[in-house]
Design a protein around this motif. Sequence first.
Motif, PDB file in Angstrom:
ATOM      1  N   MET A  34     -10.586  90.025  35.372  1.00 16.35           N
ATOM      2  CA  MET A  34     -11.858  89.805  36.062  1.00 16.35           C
ATOM      3  C   MET A  34     -12.968  89.493  35.067  1.00 16.35           C
ATOM      4  O   MET A  34     -13.777  88.592  35.291  1.00 16.35           O
ATOM      5  N   ASP A  35     -13.014  90.228  33.957  1.00 14.51           N
ATOM      6  CA  ASP A  35     -14.034  89.989  32.936  1.00 14.51           C
ATOM      7  C   ASP A  35     -13.917  88.572  32.382  1.00 14.51           C
ATOM      8  O   ASP A  35     -14.907  87.839  32.303  1.00 14.51           O
ATOM      9  N   LEU A  36     -12.709  88.175  32.029  1.00 14.16           N
ATOM     10  CA  LEU A  36     -12.480  86.830  31.493  1.00 14.16           C
ATOM     11  C   LEU A  36     -12.804  85.757  32.536  1.00 14.16           C
ATOM     12  O   LEU A  36     -13.521  84.787  32.250  1.00 14.16           O
ATOM     13  N   HIS A  37     -12.324  85.959  33.750  1.00 12.61           N
ATOM     14  CA  HIS A  37     -12.480  84.973  34.818  1.00 12.61           C
ATOM     15  C   HIS A  37     -13.956  84.826  35.221  1.00 12.61           C
ATOM     16  O   HIS A  37     -14.480  83.715  35.326  1.00 12.61           O
ATOM     17  N   TYR A  38     -14.617  85.947  35.428  1.00 11.29           N
ATOM     18  CA  TYR A  38     -15.998  85.942  35.911  1.00 11.29           C
ATOM     19  C   TYR A  38     -16.993  85.634  34.792  1.00 11.29           C
ATOM     20  O   TYR A  38     -17.786  84.700  34.885  1.00 11.29           O
ATOM     21  N   ASN A  39     -16.955  86.445  33.737  1.00  8.06           N
ATOM     22  CA  ASN A  39     -17.956  86.329  32.677  1.00  8.06           C
ATOM     23  C   ASN A  39     -17.735  85.164  31.729  1.00  8.06           C
ATOM     24  O   ASN A  39     -18.687  84.733  31.067  1.00  8.06           O
ATOM     25  N   LYS A  40     -16.534  84.689  31.608  1.00  5.23           N
ATOM     26  CA  LYS A  40     -16.270  83.576  30.681  1.00  5.23           C
ATOM     27  C   LYS A  40     -16.068  82.262  31.439  1.00  5.23           C
ATOM     28  O   LYS A  40     -16.829  81.313  31.255  1.00  5.23           O
ATOM     29  N   HIS A  41     -15.035  82.187  32.276  1.00  7.63           N
ATOM     30  CA  HIS A  41     -14.726  80.928  32.942  1.00  7.63           C
ATOM     31  C   HIS A  41     -15.830  80.499  33.912  1.00  7.63           C
ATOM     32  O   HIS A  41     -16.327  79.373  33.830  1.00  7.63           O
ATOM     33  N   HIS A  42     -16.195  81.382  34.822  1.00  4.53           N
ATOM     34  CA  HIS A  42     -17.229  81.005  35.789  1.00  4.53           C
ATOM     35  C   HIS A  42     -18.543  80.714  35.068  1.00  4.53           C
ATOM     36  O   HIS A  42     -19.237  79.745  35.381  1.00  4.53           O
ATOM     37  N   GLN A  43     -18.879  81.543  34.087  1.00  4.05           N
ATOM     38  CA  GLN A  43     -20.114  81.316  33.336  1.00  4.05           C
ATOM     39  C   GLN A  43     -20.102  79.961  32.631  1.00  4.05           C
ATOM     40  O   GLN A  43     -21.131  79.292  32.533  1.00  4.05           O
ATOM     41  N   THR A  44     -18.938  79.520  32.157  1.00  3.71           N
ATOM     42  CA  THR A  44     -18.842  78.210  31.502  1.00  3.71           C
ATOM     43  C   THR A  44     -19.170  77.079  32.466  1.00  3.71           C
ATOM     44  O   THR A  44     -19.873  76.130  32.111  1.00  3.71           O
ATOM     45  N   TYR A  45     -18.676  77.180  33.705  1.00  5.06           N
ATOM     46  CA  TYR A  45     -19.025  76.161  34.702  1.00  5.06           C
ATOM     47  C   TYR A  45     -20.540  76.108  34.894  1.00  5.06           C
ATOM     48  O   TYR A  45     -21.142  75.040  34.974  1.00  5.06           O
ATOM     49  N   ILE A  46     -21.159  77.275  34.969  1.00  6.86           N
ATOM     50  CA  ILE A  46     -22.609  77.345  35.188  1.00  6.86           C
ATOM     51  C   ILE A  46     -23.367  76.806  33.980  1.00  6.86           C
ATOM     52  O   ILE A  46     -24.322  76.032  34.127  1.00  6.86           O
ATOM     53  N   THR A  47     -22.949  77.198  32.793  1.00  4.13           N
ATOM     54  CA  THR A  47     -23.602  76.716  31.570  1.00  4.13           C
ATOM     55  C   THR A  47     -23.550  75.202  31.495  1.00  4.13           C
ATOM     56  O   THR A  47     -24.567  74.539  31.224  1.00  4.13           O
ATOM     57  N   ASN A  48     -22.377  74.633  31.751  1.00  3.35           N
ATOM     58  CA  ASN A  48     -22.223  73.175  31.704  1.00  3.35           C
ATOM     59  C   ASN A  48     -23.022  72.491  32.807  1.00  3.35           C
ATOM     60  O   ASN A  48     -23.599  71.419  32.594  1.00  3.35           O
ATOM     61  N   LEU A  49     -23.069  73.097  33.974  1.00  2.45           N
ATOM     62  CA  LEU A  49     -23.841  72.540  35.084  1.00  2.45           C
ATOM     63  C   LEU A  49     -25.336  72.558  34.757  1.00  2.45           C
ATOM     64  O   LEU A  49     -26.054  71.598  35.036  1.00  2.45           O
ATOM     65  N   ASN A  50     -25.807  73.631  34.137  1.00  2.00           N
ATOM     66  CA  ASN A  50     -27.221  73.745  33.788  1.00  2.00           C
ATOM     67  C   ASN A  50     -27.632  72.780  32.668  1.00  2.00           C
ATOM     68  O   ASN A  50     -28.808  72.424  32.571  1.00  2.00           O
ATOM     69  N   LYS A  51     -26.699  72.367  31.819  1.00  2.00           N
ATOM     70  CA  LYS A  51     -26.992  71.392  30.757  1.00  2.00           C
ATOM     71  C   LYS A  51     -27.063  69.968  31.297  1.00  2.00           C
ATOM     72  O   LYS A  51     -27.659  69.093  30.669  1.00  2.00           O
ATOM     73  N   ALA A  52     -26.441  69.730  32.419  1.00  2.00           N
ATOM     74  CA  ALA A  52     -26.290  68.362  32.938  1.00  2.00           C
ATOM     75  C   ALA A  52     -27.605  67.622  33.162  1.00  2.00           C
ATOM     76  O   ALA A  52     -27.704  66.435  32.815  1.00  2.00           O
ATOM     77  N   PRO A  53     -28.661  68.226  33.722  1.00  2.00           N
ATOM     78  CA  PRO A  53     -29.893  67.452  33.946  1.00  2.00           C
ATOM     79  C   PRO A  53     -30.503  66.904  32.654  1.00  2.00           C
ATOM     80  O   PRO A  53     -30.928  65.749  32.607  1.00  2.00           O
ATOM     81  N   LYS A  54     -30.512  67.721  31.617  1.00  2.00           N
ATOM     82  CA  LYS A  54     -31.076  67.275  30.333  1.00  2.00           C
ATOM     83  C   LYS A  54     -30.232  66.144  29.747  1.00  2.00           C
ATOM     84  O   LYS A  54     -30.753  65.127  29.292  1.00  2.00           O
TER      85      LYS A  54
END
Length: 194
Positions: free
Chosen positions: A27-47
């Motif tokens: 759960m820690d790996l899936h939630y805090n790492k994998h899901h967070q990576t999708y969010i991080t990459n999504l948040n970089k996209a507009p710039k």
Amino acid sequence: MAVEQYSLPGLRYSLDALEPSISGQIMDLHYNKHHQTYITNLNKAPKETAEALSNGNLVKQLELQSAIKFNAGGHVNHTLFWENLSPSFENFQTTLETTALAIQGSGWVWLVKNELGGRLEITTSKDQDLPVPGNLAVLGIDMWEHAYYLQYWNNKKECLNNIWAVLNWNAAGKRYLGDRRAIYGDLAGLASRL
């Protein structure tokens, strides 16, 4: 113009609450790492998209559209996935079994729907009494000796552990969504008089 920033959704349970089905480590790996990576990459996209547009880099713009779709999908899908998971069935199972085992003598343990608020509750009834008025039976388990004694002797707990494999959740779902007629069928009139 403000750019929307996404973040991890809050979980309604701790990372280790789904054990042993899903370990806290996964759960820690899936939630805090994998899901967070999708969010991080999504948040970089507009710039990155703004830079590609200002530079007229069409290839980069097309790459970013694919990346946005992938990361946005990962964020949405995982958010739905976390909502699908819950340790509550185990808590419900434990509560129902504890309530059933506390019955002295003969009776029933019930999962009922409160008619006023629609809330599910676990109750018991003595002998052959129905759930108290205002509560609609969703699921009932017979705790009379005749329901378990020949197979389980005096081990009511073992009977309760094994009954989970044969409960008809489709019928329980229909009862929950229905009214007295859906629950009691042709016996609704009789049940209403008890």
